[in-house]
Motif scaffolding. Structure first.
Motif, PDB file in Angstrom:
ATOM      1  N   PRO A  90      -2.887  -0.777  -6.229  1.00  0.00           N
ATOM      2  CA  PRO A  90      -3.062   0.672  -6.226  1.00  0.00           C
ATOM      3  C   PRO A  90      -1.775   1.341  -6.723  1.00  0.00           C
ATOM      4  O   PRO A  90      -0.761   0.653  -6.896  1.00  0.00           O
ATOM      5  CB  PRO A  90      -3.320   0.979  -4.741  1.00  0.00           C
ATOM      6  CG  PRO A  90      -2.674  -0.141  -4.009  1.00  0.00           C
ATOM      7  CD  PRO A  90      -2.813  -1.348  -4.895  1.00  0.00           C
ATOM      8  N   PRO A  91      -1.764   2.642  -6.924  1.00  0.00           N
ATOM      9  CA  PRO A  91      -0.541   3.311  -7.397  1.00  0.00           C
ATOM     10  C   PRO A  91       0.529   3.356  -6.310  1.00  0.00           C
ATOM     11  O   PRO A  91       0.620   4.314  -5.533  1.00  0.00           O
ATOM     12  CB  PRO A  91      -1.011   4.703  -7.805  1.00  0.00           C
ATOM     13  CG  PRO A  91      -2.292   4.908  -7.104  1.00  0.00           C
ATOM     14  CD  PRO A  91      -2.887   3.564  -6.862  1.00  0.00           C
ATOM     15  N   ILE A  92       1.322   2.301  -6.248  1.00  0.00           N
ATOM     16  CA  ILE A  92       2.414   2.217  -5.282  1.00  0.00           C
ATOM     17  C   ILE A  92       3.662   1.701  -5.980  1.00  0.00           C
ATOM     18  O   ILE A  92       3.584   1.108  -7.049  1.00  0.00           O
ATOM     19  CB  ILE A  92       2.078   1.273  -4.095  1.00  0.00           C
ATOM     20  CG1 ILE A  92       1.697  -0.120  -4.598  1.00  0.00           C
ATOM     21  CG2 ILE A  92       1.005   1.843  -3.210  1.00  0.00           C
ATOM     22  CD1 ILE A  92       1.453  -1.133  -3.504  1.00  0.00           C
ATOM     23  N   ASP A  93       4.807   1.982  -5.374  1.00  0.00           N
ATOM     24  CA  ASP A  93       6.055   1.377  -5.810  1.00  0.00           C
ATOM     25  C   ASP A  93       6.288   0.174  -4.919  1.00  0.00           C
ATOM     26  O   ASP A  93       6.274   0.294  -3.695  1.00  0.00           O
ATOM     27  CB  ASP A  93       7.217   2.358  -5.662  1.00  0.00           C
ATOM     28  CG  ASP A  93       7.180   3.467  -6.685  1.00  0.00           C
ATOM     29  OD1 ASP A  93       6.454   3.330  -7.683  1.00  0.00           O
ATOM     30  OD2 ASP A  93       7.892   4.470  -6.486  1.00  0.00           O
ATOM     31  N   CYS A  94       6.472  -0.991  -5.505  1.00  0.00           N
ATOM     32  CA  CYS A  94       6.701  -2.234  -4.762  1.00  0.00           C
ATOM     33  C   CYS A  94       8.111  -2.726  -5.063  1.00  0.00           C
ATOM     34  O   CYS A  94       8.503  -2.780  -6.222  1.00  0.00           O
ATOM     35  CB  CYS A  94       5.755  -3.336  -5.207  1.00  0.00           C
ATOM     36  SG  CYS A  94       4.029  -3.006  -4.996  1.00  0.00           S
ATOM     37  N   VAL A  95       8.831  -3.086  -4.028  1.00  0.00           N
ATOM     38  CA  VAL A  95      10.103  -3.767  -4.203  1.00  0.00           C
ATOM     39  C   VAL A  95       9.997  -5.091  -3.475  1.00  0.00           C
ATOM     40  O   VAL A  95       9.755  -5.128  -2.272  1.00  0.00           O
ATOM     41  CB  VAL A  95      11.291  -2.946  -3.673  1.00  0.00           C
ATOM     42  CG1 VAL A  95      12.575  -3.762  -3.754  1.00  0.00           C
ATOM     43  CG2 VAL A  95      11.447  -1.656  -4.451  1.00  0.00           C
ATOM     44  N   ALA A 127      -1.813  -9.712  -2.903  1.00  0.00           N
ATOM     45  CA  ALA A 127      -3.223  -9.703  -2.493  1.00  0.00           C
ATOM     46  C   ALA A 127      -3.413  -8.862  -1.236  1.00  0.00           C
ATOM     47  O   ALA A 127      -4.417  -8.162  -1.093  1.00  0.00           O
ATOM     48  CB  ALA A 127      -3.719 -11.124  -2.257  1.00  0.00           C
ATOM     49  N   ALA A 128      -2.458  -8.907  -0.339  1.00  0.00           N
ATOM     50  CA  ALA A 128      -2.552  -8.100   0.882  1.00  0.00           C
ATOM     51  C   ALA A 128      -2.518  -6.607   0.549  1.00  0.00           C
ATOM     52  O   ALA A 128      -3.198  -5.810   1.202  1.00  0.00           O
ATOM     53  CB  ALA A 128      -1.427  -8.457   1.839  1.00  0.00           C
ATOM     54  N   GLN A 129      -1.760  -6.220  -0.452  1.00  0.00           N
ATOM     55  CA  GLN A 129      -1.709  -4.808  -0.848  1.00  0.00           C
ATOM     56  C   GLN A 129      -3.025  -4.366  -1.470  1.00  0.00           C
ATOM     57  O   GLN A 129      -3.503  -3.259  -1.226  1.00  0.00           O
ATOM     58  CB  GLN A 129      -0.555  -4.561  -1.823  1.00  0.00           C
ATOM     59  CG  GLN A 129       0.796  -4.739  -1.192  1.00  0.00           C
ATOM     60  CD  GLN A 129       0.979  -3.857   0.018  1.00  0.00           C
ATOM     61  OE1 GLN A 129       0.763  -2.650  -0.036  1.00  0.00           O
ATOM     62  NE2 GLN A 129       1.353  -4.463   1.129  1.00  0.00           N
ATOM     63  N   VAL A 130      -3.629  -5.230  -2.266  1.00  0.00           N
ATOM     64  CA  VAL A 130      -4.928  -4.928  -2.869  1.00  0.00           C
ATOM     65  C   VAL A 130      -5.982  -4.809  -1.768  1.00  0.00           C
ATOM     66  O   VAL A 130      -6.804  -3.889  -1.768  1.00  0.00           O
ATOM     67  CB  VAL A 130      -5.328  -6.006  -3.905  1.00  0.00           C
ATOM     68  CG1 VAL A 130      -6.750  -5.807  -4.378  1.00  0.00           C
ATOM     69  CG2 VAL A 130      -4.363  -5.982  -5.078  1.00  0.00           C
ATOM     70  N   GLN A 133      -5.608  -1.559   0.169  1.00  0.00           N
ATOM     71  CA  GLN A 133      -6.147  -0.438  -0.614  1.00  0.00           C
ATOM     72  C   GLN A 133      -7.664  -0.426  -0.530  1.00  0.00           C
ATOM     73  O   GLN A 133      -8.285   0.620  -0.382  1.00  0.00           O
ATOM     74  CB  GLN A 133      -5.696  -0.535  -2.076  1.00  0.00           C
ATOM     75  CG  GLN A 133      -6.318   0.478  -2.987  1.00  0.00           C
ATOM     76  CD  GLN A 133      -5.890   1.905  -2.675  1.00  0.00           C
ATOM     77  OE1 GLN A 133      -4.899   2.140  -2.014  1.00  0.00           O
ATOM     78  NE2 GLN A 133      -6.650   2.856  -3.160  1.00  0.00           N
ATOM     79  N   ALA A 134      -8.283  -1.595  -0.602  1.00  0.00           N
ATOM     80  CA  ALA A 134      -9.746  -1.679  -0.536  1.00  0.00           C
ATOM     81  C   ALA A 134     -10.246  -1.210   0.825  1.00  0.00           C
ATOM     82  O   ALA A 134     -11.274  -0.532   0.912  1.00  0.00           O
ATOM     83  CB  ALA A 134     -10.203  -3.100  -0.803  1.00  0.00           C
ATOM     84  N   ARG A 135      -9.531  -1.551   1.891  1.00  0.00           N
ATOM     85  CA  ARG A 135      -9.927  -1.101   3.227  1.00  0.00           C
ATOM     86  C   ARG A 135      -9.796   0.399   3.382  1.00  0.00           C
ATOM     87  O   ARG A 135     -10.633   1.042   4.024  1.00  0.00           O
ATOM     88  CB  ARG A 135      -9.065  -1.784   4.302  1.00  0.00           C
ATOM     89  CG  ARG A 135      -9.463  -3.205   4.581  1.00  0.00           C
ATOM     90  CD  ARG A 135      -8.769  -3.719   5.825  1.00  0.00           C
ATOM     91  NE  ARG A 135      -7.332  -3.616   5.770  1.00  0.00           N
ATOM     92  CZ  ARG A 135      -6.502  -4.567   5.287  1.00  0.00           C
ATOM     93  NH1 ARG A 135      -7.017  -5.692   4.833  1.00  0.00           N
ATOM     94  NH2 ARG A 135      -5.211  -4.394   5.279  1.00  0.00           N
ATOM     95  N   SER A 136      -8.771   0.993   2.774  1.00  0.00           N
ATOM     96  CA  SER A 136      -8.571   2.433   2.924  1.00  0.00           C
ATOM     97  C   SER A 136      -9.542   3.242   2.079  1.00  0.00           C
ATOM     98  O   SER A 136      -9.840   4.393   2.384  1.00  0.00           O
ATOM     99  CB  SER A 136      -7.135   2.815   2.565  1.00  0.00           C
ATOM    100  OG  SER A 136      -6.907   2.630   1.199  1.00  0.00           O
ATOM    101  N   VAL A 137     -10.097   2.647   1.022  1.00  0.00           N
ATOM    102  CA  VAL A 137     -11.035   3.335   0.149  1.00  0.00           C
ATOM    103  C   VAL A 137     -12.477   3.121   0.595  1.00  0.00           C
ATOM    104  O   VAL A 137     -13.317   3.991   0.435  1.00  0.00           O
ATOM    105  CB  VAL A 137     -10.854   2.854  -1.320  1.00  0.00           C
ATOM    106  CG1 VAL A 137     -11.933   3.401  -2.206  1.00  0.00           C
ATOM    107  CG2 VAL A 137      -9.489   3.258  -1.825  1.00  0.00           C
TER     108      VAL A 137
END
Length: 145
Positions: A90-95, A127-130, A133-137
């Motif tokens: 999703p549109p996030i900044d990842c470090v 994969a956890a970030q994806v 995002q799927a759970r929040s949508v």
């Protein structure tokens, strides 16, 4: 003669790693680091922050004290970028920050085993970030009577 399109010109579904998809400025890194770590694995810590862009951005921090050899540091960054490009984030900044030593100065710099371990850990982080995002949508499941 066939037409040749430069790589990365198709922005729709693009998997390139152009400058707009990178976190490069110190203050951009700092703004993501100010937040708590999103996830941890054996060797990495992932920090994330939502951005207002139509795409995700990536920054990779690999300290010399955790990966003394330049070849190892470059391998870690290369694997992280490759997995980032192929993930539908999703549109996030990842470090992604290396938080534990991966090998010593006298050990082999880049073995297939090391690359496989790093790939598994980084894949799990992205994969956890994806999935988050799927759970929040996704709409909530219907309640039963």
């Amino acid at each position: 003669m066939a037409s040749c399109t430069p790589v990365g010109t198709d922005r729709e579904g693009s998997h390139d790693f152009a400058r707009v998809r990178r976190i490069v400025k110190t203050d951009e890194f700092s703004s993501v680091f100010r937040l708590r770590p999103t996830q941890k694995t054996a060797h990495f810590v992932l920090y994330t922050r939502h951005n207002q862009l139509p795409h995700a951005r990536l920054g990779v921090v690999v300290a010399k004290r955790f990966a003394p050899r330049a070849a190892t540091r470059n391998t870690i960054k290369r694997v992280a970028r490759e997995l980032f490009r192929t993930s539908a984030l999703p549109p996030i900044d990842c470090v992604v920050r290396l938080s534990r030593a991966v090998n010593s100065k006298d050990g082999p710099a880049t073995t297939m085993r090391l690359k496989a371990e790093l790939r598994v850990e980084l894949s799990r982080l992205f994969a956890a970030q994806v999935a988050a995002q799927a759970r929040s949508v996704a709409p909530p499941p219907p309640s039963s009577p």
